[in-house]
Design a protein around this motif. Structure first.
Motif, PDB file in Angstrom:
ATOM      1  N   UNK A 291       0.863  -1.183   0.000  1.00 45.06           N
ATOM      2  CA  UNK A 291       0.000   0.000   0.000  1.00 45.06           C
ATOM      3  C   UNK A 291       0.893   1.224   0.000  1.00 45.06           C
ATOM      4  N   UNK A 292       0.662   2.104  -0.954  1.00 46.36           N
ATOM      5  CA  UNK A 292       1.427   3.343  -1.023  1.00 46.36           C
ATOM      6  C   UNK A 292       0.482   4.468  -1.411  1.00 46.36           C
ATOM      7  N   UNK A 293       0.790   5.657  -0.928  1.00 48.52           N
ATOM      8  CA  UNK A 293      -0.049   6.815  -1.211  1.00 48.52           C
ATOM      9  C   UNK A 293       0.694   7.733  -2.163  1.00 48.52           C
ATOM     10  N   UNK A 294      -0.003   8.217  -3.159  1.00 51.71           N
ATOM     11  CA  UNK A 294       0.598   9.004  -4.229  1.00 51.71           C
ATOM     12  C   UNK A 294       0.355  10.495  -4.019  1.00 51.71           C
ATOM     13  N   UNK A 295       1.359  11.289  -4.381  1.00 50.28           N
ATOM     14  CA  UNK A 295       1.231  12.745  -4.434  1.00 50.28           C
ATOM     15  C   UNK A 295       1.151  13.164  -5.897  1.00 50.28           C
ATOM     16  N   UNK A 329       0.397  -7.077   8.984  1.00 47.87           N
ATOM     17  CA  UNK A 329       0.851  -5.942   8.175  1.00 47.87           C
ATOM     18  C   UNK A 329       2.072  -5.314   8.865  1.00 47.87           C
ATOM     19  N   UNK A 330       3.015  -4.830   8.061  1.00 49.94           N
ATOM     20  CA  UNK A 330       4.204  -4.197   8.628  1.00 49.94           C
ATOM     21  C   UNK A 330       4.411  -2.834   7.979  1.00 49.94           C
ATOM     22  N   UNK A 331       4.958  -1.865   8.717  1.00 48.17           N
ATOM     23  CA  UNK A 331       5.197  -0.539   8.147  1.00 48.17           C
ATOM     24  C   UNK A 331       6.126  -0.629   6.939  1.00 48.17           C
ATOM     25  N   UNK A 332       5.878   0.200   5.948  1.00 49.99           N
ATOM     26  CA  UNK A 332       6.695   0.223   4.727  1.00 49.99           C
ATOM     27  C   UNK A 332       7.439   1.543   4.624  1.00 49.99           C
ATOM     28  N   UNK A 333       8.742   1.444   4.436  1.00 47.67           N
ATOM     29  CA  UNK A 333       9.563   2.621   4.187  1.00 47.67           C
ATOM     30  C   UNK A 333      10.293   2.499   2.857  1.00 47.67           C
ATOM     31  N   UNK A 334       9.807   1.572   2.039  1.00 49.59           N
ATOM     32  CA  UNK A 334      10.313   1.396   0.681  1.00 49.59           C
ATOM     33  C   UNK A 334       9.166   0.864  -0.157  1.00 49.59           C
ATOM     34  N   UNK A 335       9.333   0.868  -1.462  1.00 53.02           N
ATOM     35  CA  UNK A 335       8.251   0.484  -2.367  1.00 53.02           C
ATOM     36  C   UNK A 335       8.181  -1.024  -2.590  1.00 53.02           C
ATOM     37  N   UNK A 336       9.326  -1.668  -2.789  1.00 53.92           N
ATOM     38  CA  UNK A 336       9.356  -3.089  -3.148  1.00 53.92           C
ATOM     39  C   UNK A 336       9.187  -3.928  -1.890  1.00 53.92           C
ATOM     40  N   UNK A 429      -6.323  12.776 -11.147  1.00 50.84           N
ATOM     41  CA  UNK A 429      -7.324  13.716 -10.639  1.00 50.84           C
ATOM     42  C   UNK A 429      -7.381  13.609  -9.112  1.00 50.84           C
ATOM     43  N   UNK A 430      -6.334  14.101  -8.441  1.00 54.16           N
ATOM     44  CA  UNK A 430      -6.274  14.021  -6.980  1.00 54.16           C
ATOM     45  C   UNK A 430      -5.132  14.907  -6.502  1.00 54.16           C
ATOM     46  N   UNK A 431      -5.077  15.121  -5.197  1.00 58.35           N
ATOM     47  CA  UNK A 431      -3.928  15.766  -4.570  1.00 58.35           C
ATOM     48  C   UNK A 431      -3.056  14.725  -3.874  1.00 58.35           C
ATOM     49  N   UNK A 432      -3.668  14.018  -2.901  1.00 60.27           N
ATOM     50  CA  UNK A 432      -3.005  12.886  -2.250  1.00 60.27           C
ATOM     51  C   UNK A 432      -4.007  11.737  -2.289  1.00 60.27           C
ATOM     52  N   UNK A 433      -3.538  10.538  -2.621  1.00 57.55           N
ATOM     53  CA  UNK A 433      -4.487   9.433  -2.801  1.00 57.55           C
ATOM     54  C   UNK A 433      -3.908   8.109  -2.338  1.00 57.55           C
ATOM     55  N   UNK A 434      -4.785   7.347  -1.762  1.00 60.02           N
ATOM     56  CA  UNK A 434      -4.531   5.978  -1.325  1.00 60.02           C
ATOM     57  C   UNK A 434      -4.483   5.049  -2.543  1.00 60.02           C
ATOM     58  N   UNK A 435      -3.786   3.943  -2.402  1.00 58.60           N
ATOM     59  CA  UNK A 435      -3.760   2.926  -3.449  1.00 58.60           C
ATOM     60  C   UNK A 435      -2.848   1.796  -3.031  1.00 58.60           C
ATOM     61  N   UNK A 436      -2.881   0.711  -3.782  1.00 59.02           N
ATOM     62  CA  UNK A 436      -2.018  -0.443  -3.481  1.00 59.02           C
ATOM     63  C   UNK A 436      -1.640  -1.125  -4.778  1.00 59.02           C
ATOM     64  N   UNK A 437      -0.575  -1.889  -4.705  1.00 54.28           N
ATOM     65  CA  UNK A 437      -0.125  -2.649  -5.868  1.00 54.28           C
ATOM     66  C   UNK A 437       0.103  -4.091  -5.476  1.00 54.28           C
ATOM     67  N   UNK A 438      -0.537  -5.002  -6.215  1.00 47.19           N
ATOM     68  CA  UNK A 438      -0.365  -6.438  -6.048  1.00 47.19           C
ATOM     69  C   UNK A 438       0.539  -6.926  -7.167  1.00 47.19           C
ATOM     70  N   UNK A 439       1.577  -7.661  -6.833  1.00 47.05           N
ATOM     71  CA  UNK A 439       2.553  -8.085  -7.838  1.00 47.05           C
ATOM     72  C   UNK A 439       1.884  -8.838  -8.988  1.00 47.05           C
ATOM     73  N   UNK A 440       2.221  -8.429 -10.204  1.00 50.76           N
ATOM     74  CA  UNK A 440       1.795  -9.162 -11.394  1.00 50.76           C
ATOM     75  C   UNK A 440       2.760 -10.289 -11.700  1.00 50.76           C
ATOM     76  N   UNK A 441       4.011 -10.106 -11.312  1.00 51.01           N
ATOM     77  CA  UNK A 441       5.031 -11.144 -11.441  1.00 51.01           C
ATOM     78  C   UNK A 441       6.080 -10.881 -10.363  1.00 51.01           C
ATOM     79  N   UNK A 501       5.771   9.284  -4.068  1.00 54.58           N
ATOM     80  CA  UNK A 501       4.843   8.448  -3.301  1.00 54.58           C
ATOM     81  C   UNK A 501       5.350   8.393  -1.874  1.00 54.58           C
ATOM     82  N   UNK A 502       4.508   7.882  -0.991  1.00 51.90           N
ATOM     83  CA  UNK A 502       4.979   7.519   0.337  1.00 51.90           C
ATOM     84  C   UNK A 502       4.500   6.095   0.633  1.00 51.90           C
ATOM     85  N   UNK A 503       5.418   5.121   0.687  1.00 56.00           N
ATOM     86  CA  UNK A 503       5.017   3.760   1.054  1.00 56.00           C
ATOM     87  C   UNK A 503       4.412   3.748   2.453  1.00 56.00           C
ATOM     88  N   UNK A 504       3.403   2.907   2.648  1.00 56.90           N
ATOM     89  CA  UNK A 504       2.702   2.909   3.931  1.00 56.90           C
ATOM     90  C   UNK A 504       2.810   1.580   4.672  1.00 56.90           C
TER      91      UNK A 504
END
Length: 541
Positions: A291-295, A329-336, A429-441, A501-504
Motif C-alpha cells: 500500500x502506497x499513497x501518491x502525491x 501488516x508491517x510498516x513500509x519505508x520502501x516500495x518493493x 485527478x487528486x492531490x493525495x491518494x490511497x492505493x495499493x499494488x499487487x505483484x503481477x510477477x 509516493x509515500x510507502x505505507x
C-alpha cells in the motif's frame, strides 16, 4: 440450465432469483448445479483483459481465459496454452509451442490469436491502462505511442502452433508475466464481430474452463462450465457466482445465511472475532502487496518536494499497522515488498526511518514553514481513500497525524468507491491518494516500473526523473542478477528521495474461505483459480 436460455431476459431474471438457493455441494432440486459462490471486493467495470486493471476483475477473467502460462494451485507459473517453450542464450527470443486447444465456439486457439492480442493491447485506440507492463516486448512502447505500426511488434506466428516473442531486453521473469491477463489471447473473430460488446453474455468466447452467462452490474456475475476449455475436465463446480460485495456486513450476512463460499477481503482488525464467528474461514499469508499513497506532483503545492516529504514524515505507520490494520501488516519505508525474487541486496529506505516521531513532526513543520505555510497561510489539502478493506479505518488516523504537524495544517479526507478512486488515480485527478499494488510477477521491476515516466496511467502522480528512467533501462540490459539488483536498489533509493509516493505498509493476503472447501492454497500473489477448488465429498465430473 441451458446457456442459450440466458439470452432471454425473463429466464435471466429467473436465474438471478434462484442463484442464492444453489448450494455449493448441490441439492436434490432438478435445476440445481454444483455452484461456487465468490465475493469480490468491488464493482466490475470490464472483463476485457486488455482494458482491465483491477485485481477483483482478474478473479473473473482468470477463470475464463488462459494465457501461454497460467497460475498453478500455489500461484506459481505453470504451462497454459503453451505446452513447452525455449529461449535463446541471450534471453531475447522466446519460442512457445501451443497445445491443441479450442475456443468455446469450437475454433482452434492459434499462435495468431496471441499475435492479434498482443498487438491489440498496444493499439493506442484501446488506451490500455496496462500496456506499459508489456513494453519488454520489442518495439511495444513505439507501437503504443503510434510511432510504429502494429506489425513491427516483436511477436510472430511461425505457424498455427508456434509463437515467437522477441524482447527488447532479457526478462528472466517472463514466464510469471505471461500468467497475467494482459498477455491472454482474445478471439479475433469474435472481437471483430462484436467490438467492445464481445465480453457480454451471449457474445463472449473463452478458452478457459468457465464462460460468462450472466452479468447484472452492481450485483453479480455468473459463469458456467465451458466443457472444451482448458482444465474443464478437472473442475468440481459447474457454476461460479461472483458477488460484487464492498460492504463487509453484507459479506458476513451472506456467510451466516449459507450463501457465500469465498470472499477476497475482510476487516483485518477483526480477525480474531471473525475466527470465533466463522471458525476456519479467515486466511492470511505473506504477500507481494504494497500500500502506497501518491502525491500529484504535477500540480501545486505537491510539485514542491518539501511538501511531499513533510506529509510522508508525519504519518505514524507503526501505530496504524499495530492498532488499526490486519495482524501481520508491517510498516513500509520502501516500495518493493520483502520476499520478492531477484532483489538480494541491502534494501533502500527513506532516510528518516529510525527518527523518533516527535523529531519527524518537527522536521515536517520546518519543511512546510520553508515552503511558505503557517498561521497566515494555512495548508489545506484533500486525501482520497478507498472504501474497501482496512482503508477507511486508516484514513482518520492519517488525518490526525497530519493535523499534528501544526494547527494550520488542515487535511480533508474523502472516502471514494474503490472503482471510482482508481479511475481518478489513472486520470491524475487528486492531490493525495490511497492505493495499493499487487505483484503481477515476482520481480522488483513490477513495482519500480510504476514510477517510470513512460508508464502512463499507472504512474498516478506523473513522476518524471530522467535519471530514474536511465537506471531502470540499465537494469533491463543487465544479465547478471546481482548487478541488476544493485541497479534496482540505486533507482529505488533515488525515487524514495524524490517522494512522488509515500510507502505505507506491506500487506498479507486476506480471504474468507469455507473450511469445507478443498484445493485452496494460500500464496504470495493471492491467485486462487476456481478450477482448483472443490468441496469435501465432491469430485470433478
Amino acid at each position: 440450465m441451458l446457456l442459450k436460455s440466458l439470452m432471454s431476459s425473463t429466464l435471466a431474471a429467473a436465474l438471478a432469483l434462484t442463484l442464492a438457493a444453489c448450494g455449493g455441494g448441490g441439492s436434490t432440486a432438478a435445476d440445481d448445479v454444483p455452484t461456487l459462490r465468490r465475493g469480490i471486493s468491488a464493482k466490475v467495470d470490464t472483463l476485457d483483459p486488455h482494458k482491465s486493471s483491477a485485481q477483483w476483475e482478474n478473479i473473473v477473467i482468470g477463470d475464463m481465459m488462459i494465457g501461454l502460462m497460467t497460475h498453478g494451485q500455489d500461484g506459481k507459473p505453470v504451462n497454459g496454452m503453451a505446452e513447452s517453450y525455449e529461449t535463446t542464450d541471450d534471453g531475447l527470443v522466446w519460442t512457445f509451442h501451443l497445445g491443441d486447444y479450442v475456443w468455446s465456439d469450437g475454433e482452434p486457439v492459434t499462435a495468431g490469436d496471441f499475435v492479434y492480442a498482443l498487438r491489440r493491447i498496444q493499439n493506442p485506440t484501446i488506451a490500455s491502462q496496462y500496456a506499459s507492463l508489456l513494453y519488454v516486448i520489442k518495439n511495444a512502447a513505439k507501437v503504443n505511442s503510434g510511432e510504429m505500426a502494429p506489425e513491427e511488434l516483436g511477436v510472430r506466428a511461425i505457424d498455427d502452433k508456434t509463437l515467437e516473442v522477441t524482447l527488447d531486453y532479457p526478462a528472466p521473469y517472463l514466464p510469471g508475466l505471461l500468467t497475467h491477463y494482459t498477455t491472454y489471447p482474445v478471439p479475433q473473430h469474435v472481437v471483430e464481430q462484436y467490438g467492445d460488446a464481445w465480453i457480454q453474455p451471449g457474445n463472449i468466447v473463452t478458452n478457459g474452463p468457465y464462460k460468462l452467462v450472466y452479468w447484472r452490474t452492481g450485483d453479480q456475475l455468473v459463469s458456467e462450465k465451458n466443457p472444451t476449455g482448458f482444465g474443464a475436465a478437472d473442475v468440481c463446480f459447474d457454476r461460479i457466482v461472483y458477488y460484487e460485495l464492498e460492504d463487509q456486513t453484507a459479506v458476513e450476512n451472506k456467510i451466516e445465511a449459507g450463501e457465500l463460499d469465498i470472499n477476497n477481503a475482510f476487516d483485518g482488525a477483526r480477525k480474531a472475532e471473525l475466527e470465533q464467528k466463522f471458525p476456519g474461514w479467515p486466511h492470511t499469508s505473506p504477500s507481494l502487496i504494497t500500500t502506497y499513497w501518491s502525491f500529484n506532483s504535477t500540480q501545486p503545492p505537491f510539485d514542491d518536494i518539501r511538501v511531499r516529504k513533510a506529509l510522508a514524515m508525519a504519518l505514524d505507520r507503526e501505530f496504524i499497522t499495530r492498532n488499526v490494520l490486519t495482524s501481520g501488516y508491517v510498516p513500509a519505508y520502501s516500495m518493493v515488498p520483502p520476499g520478492i525474487d531477484n532483489y538480494d541486496v541491502v534494501r533502500p529506505t527513506v532516510e528518516w526511518k529510525d527518527m523518533p516521531r516527535a523529531d519527524r513532526l518537527a522536521e515536517a513543520r520546518r519543511l512546510l514553514d520553508e515552503a511558505g505555510y503557517g498561521p497566515n497561510k494555512p495548508f489545506r489539502f484533500e486525501f482520497i481513500h478507498r472504501s474497501t478493506d482496512d482503508n477507511p479505518k486508516a484514513a482518520p488516523v492519517a488525518q490526525q497525524n497530519w493535523a499534528e504537524i501544526a494547527p494550520w495544517v488542515d487535511p480533508v479526507i474523502i472516502k471514494q468507491d474503490t472503482k471510482v478512486l482508481y479511475a481518478r488515480l489513472r486520470q491524475s485527478d487528486f492531490q493525495v491518494a490511497d492505493g495499493a499494488w499487487v505483484a503481477d510477477y515476482d520481480d522488483p521491476l513490477n513495482f519500480l516500473y510504476l514510477l517510470e515516466s513512460n508508464t502512463g496511467q499507472q504512474n498516478y502522480g506523473r513522476y518524471k526523473n530522467p535519471e530514474y528512467d536511465a537506471l531502470l533501462a540499465k537494469s533491463n540490459a543487465e544479465m547478471d542478477l546481482k548487478k541488476r539488483a544493485e541497479t534496482f536498489a540505486e533507482a529505488e533509493q533515488l525515487m524514495l528521495n524524490d517522494y512522488p509516493i509515500t510507502p505505507m505498509w506491506f500487506q498479507v493476503t486476506k480471504n474468507l474461505v469455507d473450511p469445507t472447501l478443498t484445493g485452496w492454497t494460500d500464496n504470495a500473489v493471492d491467485q486462487h483459480r476456481s478450477r482448483y477448488i472443490c468441496r469435501e465429498g465432491m469430485k470433478a465430473e
